[in-house]
Write a protein that holds these residues in place. Sequence first.
Motif, PDB file in Angstrom:
ATOM      1  N   ALA A 142       0.828  -1.207   0.000  1.00  0.00           N
ATOM      2  CA  ALA A 142       0.000   0.000   0.000  1.00  0.00           C
ATOM      3  C   ALA A 142       0.865   1.260   0.000  1.00  0.00           C
ATOM      4  CB  ALA A 142      -0.932  -0.006   1.214  1.00  0.00           C
ATOM      5  N   ALA A 143       1.937   1.249   0.769  1.00  0.00           N
ATOM      6  CA  ALA A 143       2.827   2.409   0.829  1.00  0.00           C
ATOM      7  C   ALA A 143       3.514   2.648  -0.510  1.00  0.00           C
ATOM      8  CB  ALA A 143       3.869   2.218   1.930  1.00  0.00           C
ATOM      9  N   VAL A 144       4.027   1.587  -1.119  1.00  0.00           N
ATOM     10  CA  VAL A 144       4.734   1.745  -2.391  1.00  0.00           C
ATOM     11  C   VAL A 144       3.764   2.204  -3.481  1.00  0.00           C
ATOM     12  CG1 VAL A 144       6.051   0.526  -4.169  1.00  0.00           C
ATOM     13  CG2 VAL A 144       6.563   0.142  -1.764  1.00  0.00           C
ATOM     14  N   LEU A 145       2.554   1.670  -3.496  1.00  0.00           N
ATOM     15  CA  LEU A 145       1.565   2.127  -4.473  1.00  0.00           C
ATOM     16  C   LEU A 145       1.179   3.592  -4.225  1.00  0.00           C
ATOM     17  CD1 LEU A 145      -0.644  -1.065  -4.767  1.00  0.00           C
ATOM     18  CD2 LEU A 145       0.859  -0.098  -6.526  1.00  0.00           C
ATOM     19  N   ALA A 146       1.095   3.989  -2.961  1.00  0.00           N
ATOM     20  CA  ALA A 146       0.820   5.397  -2.655  1.00  0.00           C
ATOM     21  C   ALA A 146       1.966   6.290  -3.129  1.00  0.00           C
ATOM     22  CB  ALA A 146       0.595   5.569  -1.151  1.00  0.00           C
ATOM     23  N   PHE A 147       3.200   5.827  -2.965  1.00  0.00           N
ATOM     24  CA  PHE A 147       4.340   6.581  -3.482  1.00  0.00           C
ATOM     25  C   PHE A 147       4.228   6.742  -4.992  1.00  0.00           C
ATOM     26  CE2 PHE A 147       7.121   4.770   0.161  1.00  0.00           C
ATOM     27  CZ  PHE A 147       6.696   5.764   1.018  1.00  0.00           C
ATOM     28  N   ALA A 148       3.850   5.687  -5.687  1.00  0.00           N
ATOM     29  CA  ALA A 148       3.746   5.741  -7.145  1.00  0.00           C
ATOM     30  C   ALA A 148       2.720   6.778  -7.590  1.00  0.00           C
ATOM     31  CB  ALA A 148       3.395   4.366  -7.698  1.00  0.00           C
ATOM     32  N   VAL A 149       1.550   6.762  -6.963  1.00  0.00           N
ATOM     33  CA  VAL A 149       0.498   7.719  -7.318  1.00  0.00           C
ATOM     34  C   VAL A 149       0.959   9.141  -7.026  1.00  0.00           C
ATOM     35  CG1 VAL A 149      -1.833   8.504  -6.728  1.00  0.00           C
ATOM     36  CG2 VAL A 149      -1.380   6.065  -7.061  1.00  0.00           C
ATOM     37  N   ALA A 150       1.585   9.329  -5.883  1.00  0.00           N
ATOM     38  CA  ALA A 150       2.014  10.671  -5.502  1.00  0.00           C
ATOM     39  C   ALA A 150       3.197  11.158  -6.337  1.00  0.00           C
ATOM     40  CB  ALA A 150       2.349  10.713  -4.017  1.00  0.00           C
ATOM     41  N   VAL A 151       4.091  10.278  -6.759  1.00  0.00           N
ATOM     42  CA  VAL A 151       5.167  10.691  -7.669  1.00  0.00           C
ATOM     43  C   VAL A 151       4.547  11.136  -8.993  1.00  0.00           C
ATOM     44  CG1 VAL A 151       7.118   9.861  -9.060  1.00  0.00           C
ATOM     45  CG2 VAL A 151       7.020   9.318  -6.635  1.00  0.00           C
ATOM     46  N   TRP A 152       3.541  10.411  -9.463  1.00  0.00           N
ATOM     47  CA  TRP A 152       2.841  10.785 -10.688  1.00  0.00           C
ATOM     48  C   TRP A 152       2.246  12.193 -10.544  1.00  0.00           C
ATOM     49  CZ3 TRP A 152       2.361   8.107 -15.272  1.00  0.00           C
ATOM     50  CH2 TRP A 152       1.444   8.611 -16.193  1.00  0.00           C
TER      51      TRP A 152
END
Length: 131
Positions: free
Chosen positions: A55-65
């Motif tokens: 969940a954290a890594v996916l949240a990082f991905a969305v927020a980097v986008w």
Amino acid sequence: MRTNRIGRLAAVLVGLEGLGLVALTVWQILAIVSGDTASIDSAIALVVLTAVGAAAVLAFAVAVWRDRSWARSGAIVTQLLILAVALGAATGAYAEPAVALAIAAPALVTLVLLILAVREAGRASRDEASA
């Protein structure tokens, strides 16, 4: 401000890592259901930790986008942790250099892209401040 192409590519790679963690979580759940675990308590704890990490890594991905600076920082830390796992796979009594390379190569590419995205974000911020 929209993120640049380098940042978007980094976000996609971080997202793929997050999906890999989701797949690992599903695999761990299947192992528990099939009875392929020595300790059910440890297995459940590992599933929970892996799911939280996914969940954290996916949240990082969305927020980097979305060009959030906190996400780039978190994603960089994630890449460093992946590189630590790769180092562990490359050393020790049961060393597997090919596995270590397979783990480290995408993390290195993603790390470089994230650092380039940080530099671009800083450059854009300075340009906005001077305008």
